[in-house]
Structures are given as structure tokens and as C-alpha cells.
Design an enzyme around this catalytic site. Structure first.
Site, mmCIF file in Angstrom:
data_model
loop_
_atom_site.group_PDB
_atom_site.id
_atom_site.type_symbol
_atom_site.label_atom_id
_atom_site.label_comp_id
_atom_site.label_asym_id
_atom_site.label_seq_id
_atom_site.Cartn_x
_atom_site.Cartn_y
_atom_site.Cartn_z
ATOM 1 C CE LYS A 11 49.709 33.940 13.749
ATOM 2 N NZ LYS A 11 51.119 33.033 14.099
ATOM 3 C CE1 TYR A 51 54.054 34.459 9.853
ATOM 4 C CE2 TYR A 51 52.308 33.827 8.502
ATOM 5 C CZ TYR A 51 52.897 34.274 9.592
ATOM 6 O OH TYR A 51 52.093 34.930 10.619
ATOM 7 N NE ARG A 87 56.268 39.702 18.944
ATOM 8 C CZ ARG A 87 56.696 38.752 18.433
ATOM 9 N NH1 ARG A 87 56.206 38.823 17.158
ATOM 10 N NH2 ARG A 87 57.075 37.596 18.808
ATOM 11 C CB THR A 93 56.342 32.114 19.762
ATOM 12 O OG1 THR A 93 56.761 33.215 19.437
ATOM 13 C CG2 THR A 93 55.731 31.137 18.432
ATOM 14 C CG ASN A 114 50.977 31.474 17.392
ATOM 15 O OD1 ASN A 114 50.317 32.170 16.329
ATOM 16 N ND2 ASN A 114 52.374 31.576 17.587
ATOM 17 C CD GLU A 128 54.888 41.766 9.388
ATOM 18 O OE1 GLU A 128 55.961 40.918 9.604
ATOM 19 O OE2 GLU A 128 54.264 42.058 10.261
HETATM 20 N N1 UDP Z 1 55.718 28.700 14.271
HETATM 21 C C1 UDP Z 1 55.560 27.073 14.508
HETATM 22 N N2 UDP Z 1 56.438 26.443 15.118
HETATM 23 C C2 UDP Z 1 57.344 27.056 15.672
HETATM 24 C C3 UDP Z 1 57.513 28.360 15.793
HETATM 25 C C4 UDP Z 1 56.781 29.090 14.900
HETATM 26 O O1 UDP Z 1 54.513 26.926 13.771
HETATM 27 O O2 UDP Z 1 58.412 26.163 16.125
HETATM 28 C C5 UDP Z 1 54.646 29.704 13.574
HETATM 29 C C6 UDP Z 1 53.704 30.351 14.775
HETATM 30 O O3 UDP Z 1 52.432 30.445 14.006
HETATM 31 C C7 UDP Z 1 54.343 31.865 14.800
HETATM 32 C C8 UDP Z 1 54.957 31.690 13.299
HETATM 33 O O4 UDP Z 1 55.207 30.312 12.936
HETATM 34 O O5 UDP Z 1 53.385 32.562 15.014
HETATM 35 C C9 UDP Z 1 56.020 32.642 13.158
HETATM 36 O O6 UDP Z 1 57.073 32.321 14.084
HETATM 37 P P1 UDP Z 1 58.030 33.514 14.980
HETATM 38 O O7 UDP Z 1 59.218 32.683 15.450
HETATM 39 O O8 UDP Z 1 58.131 34.808 14.035
HETATM 40 O O9 UDP Z 1 56.961 33.835 15.977
HETATM 41 P P2 UDP Z 1 55.805 35.094 16.513
HETATM 42 O O10 UDP Z 1 56.799 36.490 15.995
HETATM 43 O O11 UDP Z 1 54.456 34.883 15.592
HETATM 44 O O12 UDP Z 1 55.685 35.074 17.859
HETATM 45 MG MG MG Z 2 57.645 36.901 14.139
#
Ligand code: UDP
Ligand code: MG
Length: 139
Positions: A11, A51, A87, A93, A114, A128
């Protein structure tokens, strides 16, 4: 059907801080083969589309702004059990919850910024990957 492929993005936060090499090393050291790879940038429209599943969430606007603010590295990765294993490699996350040895533990700064994306299913990995790469860019 499991395809043994997943999709990732390094990112904008991690690219800005010069972590492309460190993150790619962690990925290949963990046994993932690089199928496709490029430095690119999401437009606001791209980030909104990528997204879209989060469009009702309160962080959507911030997420779109963040993900489009600078270059990213997009990649398709291959390994047995790729989606689940990747993952595990990236970690939770929120980096505060991420396990030792994970990419987010090492490189993420907040739940929003992140460092890396990882697909959450084989179906989304395929969608994707196709969002960023044509068939002839997959090796
Ligand atoms: N995100 C955020 N705030 C939150 C949760 C997610 O800004 O409370 C952002 C973060 O960059 C995350 C992305 O949204 O990676 C997608 O969220 P997801 O729940 O899909 O998390 P991931 O699959 O990336 O772990
Ligand atoms: Mg996700």
C-alpha cells in the site's frame, strides 16, 4: 476450487517509506512465487471500485483517499493454500493485534495504513488479480 493464487498490494504508506524490497523479501522467503508484479497507482475511481464491498463502512472515504494517494505495488502470488497462508503472513488488519513475524507487525502503522492487502477468498483473489493484470501479464 482452490486456485493456489492470491493477490496483494503493497500500500502507499509502505511504498512511501521504502519498504517494497523488505516486504517482497518476506513474501518470497515464505515460499510464494511471483506470478505478476508492477508498480502502479490507483485512481480514486479504481480505489472506490476495488473496495466497493466496504462502501457503507465509516472508513470508506479515508480508505479510498489513502489507497489512491501514491503508488502501490500490485502482485499475484502462487503457493499451495495461497489465500489462507498469505493472510497468516500479513497478520491482523490492526497491527496492534498482528502476531510477531507478520508483515503488518513489522511494517504497518495503524488499522488504516497497514502496509499490505491480501485477498480474503479464492474468488476475490481471481477478481482482484484480473483487476490489475491481463492474462499475458501472468507468468
Ligand atoms: N480499514 C480501516 N479501518 C478499519 C478497518 C479497515 O481503515 O476499521 C482499512 C484497512 O486499510 C484495511 C482495509 O480497510 O486493510 C480493508 O478492510 P478489511 O476489513 O477487508 O481488512 P483486511 O482484509 O485488509 O485485513
Ligand atoms: Mg479484506
Amino acid at each position: 476450487m482452490a486456485t493456489n493464487r492470491t493477490f496483494t498490494m503493497i500500500k502507499p504508506d509502505a511504498v512511501e517509506k521504502g519498504h517494497i524490497g523488505g516486504i517482497l523479501a518476506m513474501i518470497t522467503d515464505a515460499g510464494f512465487r511471483i506470478v505478476s508484479l508492477k508498480l502502479t497507482q490507483l485512481t480514486v475511481a479504481d480505489a472506490k471500485a476495488f473496495y466497493a464491498v466496504h462502501s457503507e463502512r465509516p472508513f470508506y472515504g479515508e480508505l479510498v483517499e489513502f489507497m489512491s494517494r501514491g503508488p502501490i505495488v500490485a502482485a499475484i502470488l502462487e503457493k499451495d493454500n495461497a489465500v489462507e497462508d498469505f493472510r497468516a503472513l500479513i497478520g491482523a488488519t490492526n497491527p496492534a493485534d498482528a502476531a510477531e513475524g507478520t508483515i503488518r507487525k513489522k511494517y504497518a502503522t495503524s488499522v488504516g495504513e497497514n502496509a499490505v492487502h491480501g485477498s480474503d477468498s479464492d474468488e476475490n483473489a481471481a477478481l482482484e488479480g484480473a483487476f490489475h493484470f491481463s492474462g499475458r501479464e501472468q507468468f
